[in-house]
Design an enzyme around this catalytic site. Structure first.
Site, PDB file in Angstrom:
ATOM      1  N   LYS A  22       0.826  -1.208   0.000  1.00  0.00           N
ATOM      2  CA  LYS A  22       0.000   0.000   0.000  1.00  0.00           C
ATOM      3  C   LYS A  22       0.860   1.257   0.000  1.00  0.00           C
ATOM      4  O   LYS A  22       0.599   2.206  -0.747  1.00  0.00           O
ATOM      5  CB  LYS A  22      -0.915   0.015   1.224  1.00  0.00           C
ATOM      6  CG  LYS A  22      -1.729   1.299   1.386  1.00  0.00           C
ATOM      7  CD  LYS A  22      -2.492   1.330   2.686  1.00  0.00           C
ATOM      8  CE  LYS A  22      -1.744   1.967   3.809  1.00  0.00           C
ATOM      9  NZ  LYS A  22      -1.784   3.445   3.790  1.00  0.00           N
ATOM     10  N   ASN A  23       1.873   1.285   0.838  1.00  0.00           N
ATOM     11  CA  ASN A  23       2.677   2.491   0.982  1.00  0.00           C
ATOM     12  C   ASN A  23       3.605   2.735  -0.205  1.00  0.00           C
ATOM     13  O   ASN A  23       4.211   3.798  -0.300  1.00  0.00           O
ATOM     14  CB  ASN A  23       3.495   2.436   2.283  1.00  0.00           C
ATOM     15  CG  ASN A  23       2.614   2.548   3.508  1.00  0.00           C
ATOM     16  OD1 ASN A  23       1.507   3.091   3.445  1.00  0.00           O
ATOM     17  ND2 ASN A  23       3.076   2.030   4.632  1.00  0.00           N
ATOM     18  N   ARG A  91      -4.361  10.315   4.179  1.00  0.00           N
ATOM     19  CA  ARG A  91      -3.183  11.160   4.202  1.00  0.00           C
ATOM     20  C   ARG A  91      -2.290  10.949   2.981  1.00  0.00           C
ATOM     21  O   ARG A  91      -1.658  11.874   2.485  1.00  0.00           O
ATOM     22  CB  ARG A  91      -2.381  10.882   5.472  1.00  0.00           C
ATOM     23  CG  ARG A  91      -1.092  11.682   5.523  1.00  0.00           C
ATOM     24  CD  ARG A  91      -0.355  11.525   6.824  1.00  0.00           C
ATOM     25  NE  ARG A  91       0.978  12.082   6.722  1.00  0.00           N
ATOM     26  CZ  ARG A  91       1.259  13.375   6.722  1.00  0.00           C
ATOM     27  NH1 ARG A  91       0.279  14.246   6.824  1.00  0.00           N
ATOM     28  NH2 ARG A  91       2.500  13.807   6.610  1.00  0.00           N
ATOM     29  N   CYS A 115      -5.625   8.318   9.193  1.00  0.00           N
ATOM     30  CA  CYS A 115      -5.753   7.771  10.549  1.00  0.00           C
ATOM     31  C   CYS A 115      -5.356   8.805  11.593  1.00  0.00           C
ATOM     32  O   CYS A 115      -4.436   9.595  11.386  1.00  0.00           O
ATOM     33  CB  CYS A 115      -4.854   6.545  10.708  1.00  0.00           C
ATOM     34  SG  CYS A 115      -5.464   5.066   9.892  1.00  0.00           S
ATOM     35  N   ARG A 120       1.033  14.642  12.079  1.00  0.00           N
ATOM     36  CA  ARG A 120       1.882  14.299  10.952  1.00  0.00           C
ATOM     37  C   ARG A 120       1.926  15.507  10.011  1.00  0.00           C
ATOM     38  O   ARG A 120       1.318  15.509   8.945  1.00  0.00           O
ATOM     39  CB  ARG A 120       1.344  13.051  10.231  1.00  0.00           C
ATOM     40  CG  ARG A 120       1.466  11.802  11.067  1.00  0.00           C
ATOM     41  CD  ARG A 120       1.008  10.574  10.321  1.00  0.00           C
ATOM     42  NE  ARG A 120      -0.437  10.517  10.199  1.00  0.00           N
ATOM     43  CZ  ARG A 120      -1.086   9.585   9.505  1.00  0.00           C
ATOM     44  NH1 ARG A 120      -0.417   8.658   8.866  1.00  0.00           N
ATOM     45  NH2 ARG A 120      -2.392   9.594   9.448  1.00  0.00           N
ATOM     46  N   ASP A 306       4.564   0.701  12.061  1.00  0.00           N
ATOM     47  CA  ASP A 306       3.361   0.033  11.554  1.00  0.00           C
ATOM     48  C   ASP A 306       3.227  -1.414  12.027  1.00  0.00           C
ATOM     49  O   ASP A 306       2.228  -2.071  11.727  1.00  0.00           O
ATOM     50  CB  ASP A 306       3.345   0.069  10.023  1.00  0.00           C
ATOM     51  CG  ASP A 306       2.888   1.412   9.479  1.00  0.00           C
ATOM     52  OD1 ASP A 306       2.488   2.268  10.280  1.00  0.00           O
ATOM     53  OD2 ASP A 306       2.943   1.611   8.248  1.00  0.00           O
ATOM     54  N   ILE A 328       7.839   7.326  16.748  1.00  0.00           N
ATOM     55  CA  ILE A 328       7.454   7.935  15.476  1.00  0.00           C
ATOM     56  C   ILE A 328       6.177   8.760  15.626  1.00  0.00           C
ATOM     57  O   ILE A 328       6.141   9.936  15.259  1.00  0.00           O
ATOM     58  CB  ILE A 328       7.265   6.851  14.388  1.00  0.00           C
ATOM     59  CG1 ILE A 328       8.523   5.984  14.270  1.00  0.00           C
ATOM     60  CG2 ILE A 328       6.939   7.502  13.047  1.00  0.00           C
ATOM     61  CD1 ILE A 328       9.780   6.745  13.885  1.00  0.00           C
ATOM     62  N   ARG A 398      -8.455  -0.349   4.460  1.00  0.00           N
ATOM     63  CA  ARG A 398      -7.580   0.640   3.830  1.00  0.00           C
ATOM     64  C   ARG A 398      -6.225   0.044   3.464  1.00  0.00           C
ATOM     65  O   ARG A 398      -5.583   0.500   2.520  1.00  0.00           O
ATOM     66  CB  ARG A 398      -7.344   1.832   4.777  1.00  0.00           C
ATOM     67  CG  ARG A 398      -8.532   2.736   4.977  1.00  0.00           C
ATOM     68  CD  ARG A 398      -8.144   3.948   5.805  1.00  0.00           C
ATOM     69  NE  ARG A 398      -6.914   4.525   5.290  1.00  0.00           N
ATOM     70  CZ  ARG A 398      -5.825   4.743   6.020  1.00  0.00           C
ATOM     71  NH1 ARG A 398      -5.803   4.457   7.295  1.00  0.00           N
ATOM     72  NH2 ARG A 398      -4.748   5.260   5.458  1.00  0.00           N
TER      73      ARG A 398
END
Length: 420
Positions: A22-23, A91, A115, A120, A306, A328, A398
């Site tokens: 996904k990222n 985001r 989220c 962020r 994550d 983070i 998601r």
């Protein structure tokens, strides 16, 4: 609104295919806006975030067509406005900013949503784009940028919590069409940044050093269409690995990238989990009694934030005391209160969770607060005695492709139910 009903107590066993990351896929889809020629992206996961990104590309004027897990994008005509109603949903949509500035030299993009896991800010994105020559203002919830000329520059992207992944992506995508040389210092080193750089280079960009803290970009006049296959999702792979260990099962992860998972695999082995590598597959199973470990989340190649929630569940099952420190995001322990409803003994002290593990979990209705917390609660439900109902699983959809179906094939007793 869908929920997941899970009857715990089954050991997961079998093979699971890991989907595209996904990222990685979201900025890669945004990068297709940099050319008017067709692009073909393979191993695209079927996720709600991908659906949102495709809607954004379509609203900007691109033609988008799905065929299985392959996505064709052709952005011959392009608008410069990214609308609030679409971008507020995630985001990751902020990554259209760099391509719009790079190709059109102007953009009007809504500030993003996503989220709720802590602040962020996108100040580093805007700082980097400004140093390339973009004039940026924020008005009425929109970022307005104009750049009659983009010129290569030295850009420092180090932030309070380390480098910014999407900020690195945005600056990189704008810089490929800037005049001259751009040097990104303190760039994010994540595999997803490398995957984006590989796609951009396939389009004709000249990028060196991706995967290191220093990325060098030599600007070109234009990019062309290209084909690309997205890397496997290291976070999905880690989630299934933790689920195998938590349920005392044995799961083989097909198409995983162990070279992207060193920190996670190291901690699993430290916790007493056996991890066997066979080419591009990983087999994960208990190696005996679980052992408590301490974890601190860090930018890549450190332990990923994550996977923090998933490992918190594993440590809640492990006799002894573990300390999990989040460096983070500030608000990423919202799953802890829900785990307590299942019987976990976890106390929050500053940026750390003190986990007193070994207590049995019992099923209860619980509420997901964000994407990775959702995955952690599912793992807890797989272990808990009785039935666990995980609500608000739209978060889960998601970032995990058909996770309930994949878990069923591994033997889990899990059903998607619709609640009024």
């Amino acid at each position: 609104m869908d929920s997941l009903s899970i009857k715990g107590g089954v050991r997961l066993h079998g093979e699971v295919s890991i989907s595209g990351a996904k990222n990685a896929v979201l900025p890669i889809l945004a990068a297709t806006l940099l050319t008017a020629e067709p692009c073909l992206i393979r191993r695209v996961p079927n996720l709600s975030d991908v659906t949102f990104m495709c809607q954004i590309l379509t609203a900007l004027g691109a033609k988008v067509k799905f065929n299985g897990d392959t996505l064709a994008v052709e952005a011959t005509k392009l608008k410069c406005v990214g609308d609030y109603d679409l971008i507020r949903k995630m985001r990751g949509s902020i990554c259209i900013l760099g391509p719009l500035i790079g190709r059109l030299r102007r953009a009007r993009v809504s500030l993003p949503g996503g989220c709720i896991i802590g602040p962020r800010p996108i100040d580093l994105h805007l700082k980097g784009l400004n140093q390339l020559g973009a004039r940026i203002t924020i008005e009425s919830g929109y970022i307005r940028a104009t750049a009659p000329r983009l010129t290569g520059a030295e850009v420092f992207l180090g932030g309070r919590a380390g480098p910014t992944v999407l900020g690195t992506a945005n600056v990189m995508m704008a810089a490929v069409l800037a005049e001259g040389l751009t040097l990104i210092d303190s760039a994010a080193c994540e595999p997803e940044v490398v995957d984006l750089a590989n796609f951009l280079n396939a389009m004709g960009a000249r990028i060196d050093g991706a995967g290191s803290p220093t990325i060098t970009i030599t600007g070109v006049k234009q990019l062309h269409g290209a084909e690309h296959e997205v890397i496997p999702d290291r976070i999905e792979a880690a989630t299934f690995a933790v689920a195998a260990a938590a349920t005392n099962g044995e799961v083989t992860l097909l198409d995983a990238r162990p070279d992207h998972m060193h920190a996670v695999l190291d901690k699993l082995r430290e916790a007493g989990v056996k991890v066997e590598r066979r080419g591009q597959a990983l087999t994960v199973k208990r190696g005996g009694r679980l052992k408590p470990v301490d974890i601190t989340t860090l930018p890549y190649a450190g332990f990923p934030t994550d996977v923090q929630a998933q490992m918190t569940v594993l440590m809640a099952l492990t006799p002894g005391i573990s300390i999990i420190t989040e460096r983070i995001f500030e608000s990423r322990f919202m799953h802890v209160s829900e785990l307590a409803r299942l019987g976990a003994d976890i106390a929050i002290e500053g940026p750390s969770a003190i986990v007193k593990g070994g207590r049995p979990l019992s099923g209860a209705p619980i509420m997901a607060s964000d994407l990775r917390a959702s995955a952690a609660l599912v793992i807890a439900g797989l272990v808990a005695k009785g039935t666990t109902l995980v609500k608000r699983i739209y978060h889960l959809d998601r970032g995990y492709e058909k996770i309930d179906d994949k878990l069923k094939r591994l033997g889990a007793r899990i059903e998607r139910v619709e609640e009024s």
